[in-house]
Every structure is written in structure tokens, then in C-alpha cells.
Write a protein that holds these residues in place. Sequence first.
Motif, short mmCIF file in Angstrom:
data_model
loop_
_atom_site.label_atom_id
_atom_site.label_comp_id
_atom_site.label_asym_id
_atom_site.label_seq_id
_atom_site.Cartn_x
_atom_site.Cartn_y
_atom_site.Cartn_z
N PRO A 426 -1.83 12.13 19.84
CA PRO A 426 -0.52 12.49 19.30
C PRO A 426 -0.63 13.02 17.88
CG PRO A 426 -0.49 10.32 20.33
CD PRO A 426 -1.92 10.73 20.23
N ARG A 427 0.28 13.89 17.53
CA ARG A 427 0.29 14.50 16.21
C ARG A 427 0.78 13.50 15.18
NH1 ARG A 427 0.78 17.29 20.41
NH2 ARG A 427 0.29 19.49 20.60
N LEU A 428 0.13 13.42 14.04
CA LEU A 428 0.48 12.47 13.00
C LEU A 428 1.25 13.15 11.88
CD1 LEU A 428 -2.82 10.41 12.62
CD2 LEU A 428 -0.84 9.92 14.05
N SER A 429 2.20 12.42 11.33
CA SER A 429 2.89 12.90 10.14
C SER A 429 1.95 12.77 8.94
CB SER A 429 4.14 12.05 9.90
OG SER A 429 3.76 10.72 9.57
N GLU A 430 2.38 13.26 7.82
CA GLU A 430 1.55 13.16 6.61
C GLU A 430 1.29 11.70 6.26
OE1 GLU A 430 1.60 14.60 1.90
OE2 GLU A 430 3.08 15.36 3.33
N GLY A 431 2.35 10.87 6.38
CA GLY A 431 2.18 9.45 6.10
C GLY A 431 1.28 8.78 7.11
N GLY A 432 1.41 9.16 8.38
CA GLY A 432 0.56 8.60 9.41
C GLY A 432 -0.89 8.94 9.18
N GLN A 433 -1.16 10.18 8.76
CA GLN A 433 -2.52 10.60 8.48
C GLN A 433 -3.11 9.82 7.31
OE1 GLN A 433 -4.39 13.15 10.26
NE2 GLN A 433 -5.90 11.89 9.19
N MET A 434 -2.28 9.57 6.29
CA MET A 434 -2.73 8.79 5.14
C MET A 434 -3.08 7.36 5.57
SD MET A 434 -0.69 8.29 1.53
CE MET A 434 0.71 7.51 2.34
N PHE A 435 -2.25 6.79 6.43
CA PHE A 435 -2.52 5.44 6.92
C PHE A 435 -3.79 5.43 7.77
CE2 PHE A 435 -1.96 1.97 9.99
CZ PHE A 435 -1.72 0.91 9.12
N ALA A 436 -3.98 6.45 8.61
CA ALA A 436 -5.18 6.53 9.44
C ALA A 436 -6.42 6.63 8.56
CB ALA A 436 -5.09 7.74 10.36
N ASN A 437 -6.34 7.40 7.48
CA ASN A 437 -7.48 7.52 6.57
C ASN A 437 -7.87 6.17 5.97
OD1 ASN A 437 -7.49 10.25 7.08
ND2 ASN A 437 -6.41 10.80 5.20
N ARG A 438 -6.83 5.38 5.60
CA ARG A 438 -7.13 4.07 5.02
C ARG A 438 -7.77 3.14 6.05
NH1 ARG A 438 -5.83 0.90 0.52
NH2 ARG A 438 -5.75 2.96 -0.46
N LEU A 439 -7.29 3.17 7.27
CA LEU A 439 -7.90 2.34 8.31
C LEU A 439 -9.36 2.70 8.52
CD1 LEU A 439 -5.19 2.06 11.12
CD2 LEU A 439 -5.78 0.37 9.39
N GLN A 440 -9.64 4.01 8.57
CA GLN A 440 -11.02 4.44 8.80
C GLN A 440 -11.92 4.07 7.62
OE1 GLN A 440 -10.25 8.60 9.66
NE2 GLN A 440 -10.34 8.23 11.88
N LYS A 441 -11.36 4.14 6.42
CA LYS A 441 -12.13 3.74 5.23
C LYS A 441 -12.45 2.24 5.29
CE LYS A 441 -11.81 3.45 0.17
NZ LYS A 441 -10.94 3.72 -1.00
N ASN A 442 -11.45 1.42 5.63
CA ASN A 442 -11.69 -0.03 5.74
C ASN A 442 -12.67 -0.34 6.86
OD1 ASN A 442 -9.78 -0.23 3.74
ND2 ASN A 442 -8.28 -1.39 4.94
N LEU A 443 -12.52 0.37 7.97
CA LEU A 443 -13.40 0.13 9.12
C LEU A 443 -14.86 0.42 8.76
CD1 LEU A 443 -13.52 -0.62 12.13
CD2 LEU A 443 -13.25 1.81 12.65
N LYS A 444 -15.07 1.42 7.94
CA LYS A 444 -16.43 1.80 7.57
C LYS A 444 -17.14 0.66 6.84
CE LYS A 444 -19.02 5.56 5.38
NZ LYS A 444 -18.89 6.86 4.66
N THR A 445 -16.41 -0.04 5.96
CA THR A 445 -17.02 -1.12 5.19
C THR A 445 -16.94 -2.47 5.92
OG1 THR A 445 -14.92 -1.40 3.99
CG2 THR A 445 -16.60 0.02 3.00
N LEU A 446 -15.74 -2.84 6.35
CA LEU A 446 -15.59 -4.14 7.00
C LEU A 446 -16.24 -4.18 8.37
CD1 LEU A 446 -11.90 -4.99 6.00
CD2 LEU A 446 -13.99 -6.05 5.14
N GLY A 447 -16.25 -3.04 9.07
CA GLY A 447 -16.90 -3.00 10.38
C GLY A 447 -18.37 -3.30 10.27
#
Length: 739
Positions: A426-447
Motif C-alpha cells: 500500500p502507498r504510504l503518506s509522508e508521515g507513514g513513510q517517516m514512521f516506517a523509516n524509524r521502525l527500520q532504523k530501530n530494527l537494524k540495531t535492536l534486531g
Amino acid sequence: MSDRYEFFLTCPKGLEDMLLEEATRLGLEQARSHTSAIRGEGTLEIGYRLCLWSRLANRVLLVLARFPVSDAQSLYDGVRAVDWSQHLRAEGSLAVEFSGHGSGIDNTHFGALKVKDAIVDALRTADGVRPSVEKISPDVRVHLRLDKGQAILSLDLSGHSLHQRGYRLQQGAAPLKENLAAALLIRAGWPRIAAEGGALADPMCGVGTFLIEAALMAADVAPNLKREHWGFSAWLGHVPALWTRLHADAEQRAEAGLARPPLWIRGYEADPRLIQPARNNIERAGVSHWVKIYQGELATFEPRPDQNQTGLVICNPPYGERLGDEASLLYLYQHLGERLRQSCLNWEAAIFTGAPDLGKRMGLRSHKQYAFWNGALACKLLLIKVLPEQFVTERRAAPAVEAAPQVRNIGGKLVERPPSVRVEAPRLSEGGQMFANRLQKNLKTLGKWAKKAGIECYRLYDADMPEYALAVDIYGDWVHVQEYAAPRSIDPEKAQVRLLDALAAIPQALAIDPSRVVIKRRERQAGKKQYERQDQQGQFMEVSEGGVRLLVNLTDYLDTGLFLDHRPLRLRIQQEAAGKRFLNLYCYTATASVHAAKGGARATTSVDLSKTYLDWARRNLALNGFSEKHRLEQGDVMEWLAADREEYELIFIDPPTFSNSKRMEGVFDVQRDHVQLIDLAMARLARGGVLYFSNNFRKFVLDAGLAERYQVEEISAQTLDPDFARNPKIHRAWKIGAR
């Protein structure tokens, strides 16, 4: 009697203009609209035609009289002044419906009683014969509407409501009324599409109401043709010859319409329990050779009419009323939009929704929106032309992924995506993309940390960005989302938009199937509310932690059965438990007891007031092969401690902030009662033993006097793993021993 009458037609709120147009077309003259009704004039033939052919009205009322009302006596006099001998025999039966108030009449039951008394007294014979009251199937049904001192006295020609066509004897959880379904079809342009030979499909058809109403329209079948009892059947003013002629004409039109080559009208329903009831309804409506229904999942919906014709897709997706429905419904609407874009190009679509914000998530622009009411719920009908220029194009966080087979009950509808279907991200809004970026950043370290530490359940995100006030926890290949209650200063609509943005981003950012995302709303809890059951799915999953296996439930309760922030304390208990007697107070699901047993505890005792959670604790212990030496005690912890005489080398206390359970006397308040609690527990602590005390009340202050009697060391910082390091206030913990 007069040759012309005044008629009132009632309808669901919001259908007035449509009913006005329909009634005018059926011959009603000087028609004008009111709230949930229209009024006009016409002959008795017009009244009969409205009863037979109106697809939108609830009732057709023939006005008998209008008169002013100043009090109960004037109401009685006005009703009695009508010549009732023209309408009802003295030995007949009647029912009275009264609405409105004023003029000293504020009770509808009292108003109806006065109307009934007036009619009965007017018809009572010298030998005492009088009409009787019959609520179910009376000879005449009288309606009086009182408004601003004016009474409108009417005869109900309909009998029971016209929306009850008679074909729908079996229905689903939340069916649309037949006249509302007809109104939606008209607004969606179905009469035009049907006249052009177009097709119709409903991918979530339930028991088939849209399908049947569409077929009746297309085949020119009067919606109330099969009704056997009418409000005018025993009315003395009824003209049977006139009615027989109109009914015969309608039968001829229906016969001719149904004899034409049928249009392609198909329904698909995921829930197998609704298939046969839907087919039974279609059979009763007499349109079984026009309408076909199949069991089919939304993810595989692909209408295939003959000769590549196009038409209308119409559906009424579930609205969502249960805890956690936001995530399920968001993905449902996204999948619906995906199927429309991929399989219904050049079709028209009509989506009736009580959640317009979710309608915006389909990736398609609506060219028109109409407001409707479904009972008391404000809804919208979104009209969409499925054309490439109407597709919403925004940034995406991930490419299409292969979906795992999952089945989930969403608002009474089973939604499945089989593994063969590729899901467009699904297409993400600008805010959704920003939230997705933060999740991926956290996943990189915490994962990386979690994998290295052998941890499969951890907190990935905890309101890192204030505008996205969520906690996102990983449970293996599931995601558990908690939405924190927004402050009153935050616009609820903006908060809802951000929540939907976040939910859209989670599956893409984490490459996880949307059906494995569970959302809950966390608010300030009082008493046992946080432990109350929220759902009834009963789905437990097994997770591992520190060499033990534990059961969690992501759907049924506010908490999952495993407090992730206490992981370091549980592991510490496992390391220190060898050869010791362990006491776990307010044990919840006894995860700490399982760790103690794993660490070689000589025995464990777990105390809690909840039988539900003690049963869960028993399952956790049994799952790891522990049972005989590990006691589970149900009771109020303070009372239990006062009565207990055992000694324990290791004690763990994690009390609630507040509790007022019916099973305990009084109220427990951790700030007020923690000194008494700790003193009672220390009395049970063996020489050289250790007590760990923890709680998550953010304003908690440990009583200074405890440090004068015991060795007290705050160890909060030592009990936080990296996934909770950014939120050090998640809990506080102390190590307490004897001096």
C-alpha cells in the motif's frame, strides 16, 4: 370518503430527497420533504402504488385528520370526531402508535392510550361490542404524530415496515435494511448500469441483500410484490378491485422482466456459514437464476462476467467496533483497493462505510461522496471510477511481497490471503513513510541485539516520535501494537489519521504479513480493568525466553501474559534460584516462577487473586515440565502473607498500581500500602535471602523508613535491556535484604 388523500411516507434519515423523487415518479402530487419523511397528495390508487413499488419508504400513512391539541382531552376529542365507522368494524381490532410530545402529553404510552380510548368509545355499540387491541396483526394500524400542538392522525397502509420485503428470513451479524441497500444502489448508478446491460459484484455480500435488491430493480420486480398482509387488507375503505388490478399489472411486469436474459450479478462471501442462508434468501426473492453466490476470499476477488463487460462493484465492509479492529480493517480496505485496481479496471465502485478515513486508504480517489445513516451511525457512500487517473500514487516503503496464508475474523467476516497471491504494497503518506523509516532504523540495531541475545520478544518502538504515540512489540513473527491514549489537546481526527499511517507502515517496514499485526488501545486503567478480557479468540502462541517456553495471547487481553520490560529481572531470578524456595507475589501468569524453576529452585509458590491467570500460570509451568513442587495459590496477597508461615530465600513482588477487585476487601494502592506489603513479605524472607520489589507507577516514591529497617538498593538501571533503555521510567526496581 374523499377521492383524494394526503399521504405521509416515512423513511430512514437521509433518504428524504431520494424518496421525494421516487414518490413523485410514482404519482404523488405536491410532494415535499420533512425530516425522515415526505408528504403529498393523491388518489387511493397512488397510495396503493406507493405501497407496492416504493423501494425506499418505511411506511405509507394515509392522513385521516389534522387538529390542534392543547391537552389530553382535546386529543381525545379530535380523534373521536373522526367517523371511525368508515374505517373499522365495532368487532374489529386495532393497534395505535403514538409519537411526539407536548400539550401536556409527554408519555407516548399515555398518548396512545387516549387515542385508543377515543376510537373504542366512538365505535362501542349499545350492547357493549367494541374493538379490541391487537399489536401484531390488527385490522387497522393507527398512527398519531403530535408536534408543536398539532396532531396528524393517520392510517398505516403498509402494515409492518416496507423495508421488510419477506425474503430475508436469515441474516448475518449486521445486515443493511433492504430500503437502505436499495438507496445505495440507486445512488451508485445501478439503474443506469443495469439498463446498459452491466454487471454487478459484491465481494463481501453477507446474506445477499445488495444482490437481491439489484436483481429486483434490474428485472422490474416490485419490491413488495410478494407481501401477503397489508395495513389496508381489513380496512373498510379498501377497494379490492383497484388493488387487484395494480397487483396483477406488477405481476405481469415481473414475469416479463424475469424472463429477459439475466444480468451478471454475483456475490462472494468468505464466511462459509453465510453461503446457504444467502442462497435461501435469493431463492425466496425469486431471483435465483439472476443471482449467484460463491464462497470466496477478498484477496482472490476477481469478477469475470461474460464478454468482458464492466459494471458496478458494491460492498459494505465491516466498520470495526472491537478492540484492535483498526489494524484489521485498515488492511481489509487496502486489500479491497488493491483488488479493485488490479481486477476491476474500468468498472465503477461504491463502498458504503462507517469509517470514511479507512475508505481513503484504498489508494483510489472517490469522485462523489454521499452521506447516509445506517441506524444511528453516520456513514458515507464513496463512489469511485476505477480508472488509472483515479489511482493514488505516493511513495512506497517496500515492494510487493508474497503473502503467507492467514485467516482472521474481521467484524464477523473471515478474510484470507492465500500464499499464491502477490500483495501490492500500500502507498504510504509522508508521515507513514517517516514512521516506517524509524521502525527500520530501530530494527537494524535492536534486531541485531535480540538475535545475538536469543530474544524473540522485545519492544521495537515506544513513542519515539511524540506524534506517533504507539508501542510496537515483536513477538516472533507477530507484531503487537498498543496505542497510547492521546492527550485531550490532540485533535482526535489527526490522531486517528496518524494511527492509520502507522498501521499502514508496519507491515512494509517489518516485512510482515498484515494479518499478524494486532492493535490495542491503552488508556489509564483502574482496578482490574487491565486484566479484563477484551476478546474471545483464545489464541495462545508459544515463545521462548532464557531457555524457557511461555504462552502469550496477543488478542484477548490488554496485556499479553508477558511483561517484556521485566525480562532482565526474570533472568536474574533464574540465575539466583538454584536450591532456593521462591515466592512470586502478584504472580500474573507466573513467568518469573517458570524462570526460577528452570534455574533449579527447590520449590516455587505463586500467589494471585485471578483464577484466569493462575490457570495460565499452570499451563506455563506444565509447558516446561514443572508441576509437583510448584504451588499456585489463589488469594489476596496481603491476607495470604499475613496467614503464611513458610520461609523463602528468594521473593519477587510486582504489585499493581491500584486494585479494587471484588474478591478482596478494601482497595490496594501501591503508594499507600507498599510499606505494609514489604514488611509482611520480609517477615517471610529466610536469613540471607533477597527480595526484589518492582512497580511501574511513575510517581511512586519508596518510603524512606524502609531503608532504616532493611538493606535497600535501587537496581532500576540494571533491569533495563536495550529495548527499554530509551524509556527508563517504564518501571523501578529495588533489591531488599535483612540488615
